[in-house]
Design a protein around this motif. Structure first.
Motif, PDB file in Angstrom:
ATOM      1  N   GLU A 156     -27.277  56.505-112.730  1.00 33.35           N
ATOM      2  CA  GLU A 156     -28.349  56.703-111.754  1.00 33.35           C
ATOM      3  C   GLU A 156     -28.064  57.868-110.808  1.00 33.35           C
ATOM      4  OE1 GLU A 156     -29.013  52.961-109.815  1.00 33.35           O
ATOM      5  OE2 GLU A 156     -30.277  52.238-111.454  1.00 33.35           O
ATOM      6  N   THR A 157     -27.294  58.821-111.270  1.00 26.22           N
ATOM      7  CA  THR A 157     -27.048  60.015-110.462  1.00 26.22           C
ATOM      8  C   THR A 157     -28.240  60.955-110.531  1.00 26.22           C
ATOM      9  OG1 THR A 157     -25.966  61.143-112.302  1.00 26.22           O
ATOM     10  CG2 THR A 157     -24.562  59.824-110.841  1.00 26.22           C
ATOM     11  N   MET A 158     -28.314  61.875-109.557  1.00 27.79           N
ATOM     12  CA  MET A 158     -29.441  62.804-109.504  1.00 27.79           C
ATOM     13  C   MET A 158     -29.463  63.763-110.700  1.00 27.79           C
ATOM     14  SD  MET A 158     -31.068  61.793-106.886  1.00 27.79           S
ATOM     15  CE  MET A 158     -32.266  63.099-106.807  1.00 27.79           C
ATOM     16  N   SER A 159     -28.279  63.994-111.293  1.00 28.63           N
ATOM     17  CA  SER A 159     -28.207  64.923-112.430  1.00 28.63           C
ATOM     18  C   SER A 159     -28.334  64.224-113.776  1.00 28.63           C
ATOM     19  CB  SER A 159     -26.889  65.693-112.382  1.00 28.63           C
ATOM     20  OG  SER A 159     -25.781  64.791-112.417  1.00 28.63           O
ATOM     21  N   SER A 160     -28.509  62.889-113.769  1.00 26.64           N
ATOM     22  CA  SER A 160     -28.593  62.142-115.025  1.00 26.64           C
ATOM     23  C   SER A 160     -29.922  62.417-115.722  1.00 26.64           C
ATOM     24  CB  SER A 160     -28.437  60.647-114.745  1.00 26.64           C
ATOM     25  OG  SER A 160     -28.589  59.898-115.929  1.00 26.64           O
ATOM     26  N   ALA A 161     -29.864  62.404-117.073  1.00 24.70           N
ATOM     27  CA  ALA A 161     -31.073  62.649-117.854  1.00 24.70           C
ATOM     28  C   ALA A 161     -32.021  61.465-117.803  1.00 24.70           C
ATOM     29  CB  ALA A 161     -30.707  62.971-119.295  1.00 24.70           C
ATOM     30  N   ASN A 162     -31.476  60.259-117.680  1.00 24.32           N
ATOM     31  CA  ASN A 162     -32.298  59.048-117.594  1.00 24.32           C
ATOM     32  C   ASN A 162     -31.709  58.154-116.495  1.00 24.32           C
ATOM     33  OD1 ASN A 162     -33.915  56.848-117.914  1.00 24.32           O
ATOM     34  ND2 ASN A 162     -33.602  56.651-120.133  1.00 24.32           N
ATOM     35  N   LYS A 163     -32.384  58.087-115.366  1.00 23.86           N
ATOM     36  CA  LYS A 163     -31.853  57.381-114.193  1.00 23.86           C
ATOM     37  C   LYS A 163     -32.290  55.923-114.151  1.00 23.86           C
ATOM     38  CE  LYS A 163     -32.444  61.644-111.512  1.00 23.86           C
ATOM     39  NZ  LYS A 163     -33.267  62.329-112.538  1.00 23.86           N
ATOM     40  N   GLY A 164     -33.035  55.466-115.116  1.00 23.64           N
ATOM     41  CA  GLY A 164     -33.560  54.106-115.083  1.00 23.64           C
ATOM     42  C   GLY A 164     -35.030  54.113-114.695  1.00 23.64           C
ATOM     43  N   ASN A 165     -35.676  52.996-114.965  1.00 16.94           N
ATOM     44  CA  ASN A 165     -37.126  52.925-114.753  1.00 16.94           C
ATOM     45  C   ASN A 165     -37.525  53.130-113.284  1.00 16.94           C
ATOM     46  OD1 ASN A 165     -37.681  52.469-117.475  1.00 16.94           O
ATOM     47  ND2 ASN A 165     -37.442  50.228-117.255  1.00 16.94           N
ATOM     48  N   PHE A 166     -36.768  52.532-112.375  1.00 15.45           N
ATOM     49  CA  PHE A 166     -37.131  52.605-110.956  1.00 15.45           C
ATOM     50  C   PHE A 166     -37.104  54.050-110.464  1.00 15.45           C
ATOM     51  CE2 PHE A 166     -36.190  52.470-106.412  1.00 15.45           C
ATOM     52  CZ  PHE A 166     -37.142  51.566-105.951  1.00 15.45           C
ATOM     53  N   LEU A 167     -35.965  54.721-110.631  1.00 15.82           N
ATOM     54  CA  LEU A 167     -35.826  56.081-110.120  1.00 15.82           C
ATOM     55  C   LEU A 167     -36.710  57.071-110.886  1.00 15.82           C
ATOM     56  CD1 LEU A 167     -31.988  56.286-109.392  1.00 15.82           C
ATOM     57  CD2 LEU A 167     -33.861  55.901-107.790  1.00 15.82           C
ATOM     58  N   GLU A 168     -36.829  56.869-112.186  1.00 10.43           N
ATOM     59  CA  GLU A 168     -37.661  57.778-112.965  1.00 10.43           C
ATOM     60  C   GLU A 168     -39.129  57.665-112.565  1.00 10.43           C
ATOM     61  OE1 GLU A 168     -36.950  60.118-115.005  1.00 10.43           O
ATOM     62  OE2 GLU A 168     -34.795  59.806-115.181  1.00 10.43           O
ATOM     63  N   LEU A 169     -39.575  56.425-112.291  1.00 15.16           N
ATOM     64  CA  LEU A 169     -40.969  56.234-111.889  1.00 15.16           C
ATOM     65  C   LEU A 169     -41.226  56.810-110.490  1.00 15.16           C
ATOM     66  CD1 LEU A 169     -43.667  55.101-112.742  1.00 15.16           C
ATOM     67  CD2 LEU A 169     -42.978  52.862-111.882  1.00 15.16           C
ATOM     68  N   VAL A 170     -40.246  56.654-109.587  1.00 18.61           N
ATOM     69  CA  VAL A 170     -40.382  57.229-108.242  1.00 18.61           C
ATOM     70  C   VAL A 170     -40.438  58.754-108.326  1.00 18.61           C
ATOM     71  CG1 VAL A 170     -39.229  57.522-106.027  1.00 18.61           C
ATOM     72  CG2 VAL A 170     -39.311  55.267-107.078  1.00 18.61           C
ATOM     73  N   GLU A 171     -39.595  59.329-109.174  1.00 14.80           N
ATOM     74  CA  GLU A 171     -39.593  60.785-109.331  1.00 14.80           C
ATOM     75  C   GLU A 171     -40.911  61.270-109.944  1.00 14.80           C
ATOM     76  OE1 GLU A 171     -36.657  64.320-111.055  1.00 14.80           O
ATOM     77  OE2 GLU A 171     -36.208  62.193-111.429  1.00 14.80           O
ATOM     78  N   LEU A 172     -41.479  60.477-110.857  1.00 15.52           N
ATOM     79  CA  LEU A 172     -42.770  60.846-111.436  1.00 15.52           C
ATOM     80  C   LEU A 172     -43.860  60.853-110.368  1.00 15.52           C
ATOM     81  CD1 LEU A 172     -44.636  61.386-113.872  1.00 15.52           C
ATOM     82  CD2 LEU A 172     -44.802  58.885-114.149  1.00 15.52           C
ATOM     83  N   LEU A 173     -43.855  59.839-109.497  1.00 15.13           N
ATOM     84  CA  LEU A 173     -44.871  59.774-108.438  1.00 15.13           C
ATOM     85  C   LEU A 173     -44.696  60.881-107.401  1.00 15.13           C
ATOM     86  CD1 LEU A 173     -45.040  55.906-107.806  1.00 15.13           C
ATOM     87  CD2 LEU A 173     -46.670  57.335-109.047  1.00 15.13           C
ATOM     88  N   SER A 174     -43.476  61.378-107.260  1.00 15.73           N
ATOM     89  CA  SER A 174     -43.236  62.440-106.273  1.00 15.73           C
ATOM     90  C   SER A 174     -43.951  63.736-106.655  1.00 15.73           C
ATOM     91  CB  SER A 174     -41.731  62.699-106.143  1.00 15.73           C
ATOM     92  OG  SER A 174     -41.214  63.249-107.336  1.00 15.73           O
ATOM     93  N   ASN A 175     -44.302  63.891-107.924  1.00 20.83           N
ATOM     94  CA  ASN A 175     -45.045  65.083-108.330  1.00 20.83           C
ATOM     95  C   ASN A 175     -46.470  65.092-107.783  1.00 20.83           C
ATOM     96  OD1 ASN A 175     -42.851  66.016-109.860  1.00 20.83           O
ATOM     97  ND2 ASN A 175     -43.496  64.810-111.653  1.00 20.83           N
ATOM     98  N   TYR A 176     -46.962  63.931-107.347  1.00 24.38           N
ATOM     99  CA  TYR A 176     -48.325  63.806-106.839  1.00 24.38           C
ATOM    100  C   TYR A 176     -48.380  63.359-105.376  1.00 24.38           C
ATOM    101  CZ  TYR A 176     -48.870  63.718-111.891  1.00 24.38           C
ATOM    102  OH  TYR A 176     -48.786  64.020-113.228  1.00 24.38           O
ATOM    103  N   ASP A 177     -47.213  63.137-104.783  1.00 27.85           N
ATOM    104  CA  ASP A 177     -47.138  62.716-103.375  1.00 27.85           C
ATOM    105  C   ASP A 177     -46.265  63.712-102.625  1.00 27.85           C
ATOM    106  OD1 ASP A 177     -46.852  61.513-100.925  1.00 27.85           O
ATOM    107  OD2 ASP A 177     -46.556  59.496-101.717  1.00 27.85           O
ATOM    108  N   PRO A 178     -46.830  64.525-101.729  1.00 27.44           N
ATOM    109  CA  PRO A 178     -46.028  65.542-101.037  1.00 27.44           C
ATOM    110  C   PRO A 178     -44.937  64.952-100.145  1.00 27.44           C
ATOM    111  CG  PRO A 178     -48.241  65.420-100.112  1.00 27.44           C
ATOM    112  CD  PRO A 178     -48.248  64.597-101.346  1.00 27.44           C
ATOM    113  N   ILE A 179     -45.185  63.789 -99.527  1.00 26.36           N
ATOM    114  CA  ILE A 179     -44.176  63.173 -98.665  1.00 26.36           C
ATOM    115  C   ILE A 179     -42.979  62.724 -99.498  1.00 26.36           C
ATOM    116  CG2 ILE A 179     -43.700  61.248 -97.099  1.00 26.36           C
ATOM    117  CD1 ILE A 179     -46.586  61.363 -96.216  1.00 26.36           C
TER     118      ILE A 179
END
Length: 343
Positions: free
Chosen positions: A274-297
């Motif tokens: 679950e590191t920031m440089s990991s290719a697959n951080k798990g469902n929770f972190l990956e989903l949060v990172e996906l939503l960050s593409n559409y949420d500026p905050i």
């Protein structure tokens, strides 16, 4: 009854001087009573008399009411004049300020500035110097003390120094403005009034260089600059706090939505790395990172987190496994409470 009584009396205007009582009695015996003495006429006259009495008494009541209102108006005018006198003294004499100064009054006084209270042109009252060893009988303040001489010979105005004509004393504008109490009393205090003119040197310089005076002077200048720009420090600080609160509230709402989605879909939260440089951080972190593409905050939060990790600094992220488990427990307890209440 008044009409019946009038049968037995006769007004002087109804008889001539030569008429006698016998003539009146003879008229009575014949039943030839004049119209003036009838009951209806008497009743009308009584009503008219009553109206006159009531009108006269009403006028007296009105006069009494007018007198009472005039007295009340006079008292009200006196109170207003007294309040106006107190208000004018507060805005013209520093000695009339209450200690501590209320916030509303303090803001108004800061807007006005110290110049209206300086009275640096006098007149200054002399003060008798007590004691046998005194070099002079009386000392007097001069305008020169309101100016400070710099090493290069230039003179600048001491904006903090103000003079009270009523108390005949010197005050410090900023120290009086931000004084918590007036426990520091005496003629050598610039909060309650300085009057020892023979001790102006070095008392003025000592007060000017004191830590307490410098702190209050800085506070006065800061308030004045903030009010001039309509933006004081408290307003700036509160705005920053509110902005941070809204940011973290939005981030937590997003994390709660992700938790609800994964729990509803019965999907695992964590990944192998679950590191920031990991290719697959798990469902929770990956989903949060996906939503960050559409949420500026959320995007800004991710960028700051990556910068902190790259620079080796620690930063609050709310992405740790402990926080994930806490979110799951909180939402699970909330569901249990809803089930218990509904059942």
């Amino acid at each position: 009854m008044s009409g019946s009584i009038l049968k037995y009396v006769a007004p002087s205007t109804s008889t001539t001087v030569g008429e006698s009582a016998e003539d009146v009695q003879s008229v009575e015996s014949r039943g030839e009573m004049p119209e003036v003495y009838s009951q209806e006429a008497s009743y009308v006259k009584a009503q008219e008399l009553e109206k006159i009495i009531l009108s006269s008494s009403g006028e007296s009541d009105v006069n009494e009411g007018d007198a009472s209102r005039s007295l009340n108006q006079q008292d009200s005018d006196d109170d207003e004049e007294e309040e106006e006198t107190v208000r004018l003294s507060v805005y013209s004499d520093v000695a009339a300020w209450p200690v501590p100064v209320p916030d509303v009054l303090r803001v108004d006084l800061i807007k006005r500035g110290s110049e209206p209270f300086q009275n640096r042109d006098g007149p200054f009252s002399p003060v008798e110097r007590q004691g046998e060893k005194s070099k002079g009988k009386s000392q007097q303040l001069t305008t020169a003390w309101f100016y400070k001489a710099l090493p290069n010979g230039e003179k600048i105005l001491r904006m903090w120094m103000v003079y009270s004509p009523s108390k005949q004393s010197l005050f410090c504008f900023c120290c009086r403005l931000f004084a918590v109490d007036d426990k520091v009393t005496g003629a050598s205090s610039f909060v309650t009034g300085f009057q020892l003119w023979w001790k102006l040197n070095p008392k003025v310089s000592d007060h000017e260089a004191s830590e307490q005076h410098l702190t209050r002077l800085e506070k006065w200048k800061t308030w004045r600059a903030g009010l001039k720009l309509q933006k004081c420090l408290d307003h700036v600080h509160q705005t920053t706090v509110d902005r941070e609160k809204r940011k973290w509230r939005d981030i937590l709402h997003c994390l709660l939505d992700v938790t609800l989605f994964l729990a509803h879909q019965n999907l695992p939260f964590r990944g192998h790395r679950e590191t920031m440089s990991s290719a697959n951080k798990g469902n929770f972190l990956e989903l949060v990172e996906l939503l960050s593409n559409y949420d500026p905050i959320l995007k800004e939060h991710f960028m700051r987190l990556e910068h902190a990790v790259a620079s080796g600094k620690r930063m609050t992220s709310y992405f740790s496994p402990k926080i994930q488990n806490e979110l799951i427990c909180l939402l699970g307890n909330h569901v249990k409470v809803k089930i218990v209440i509904s059942s």
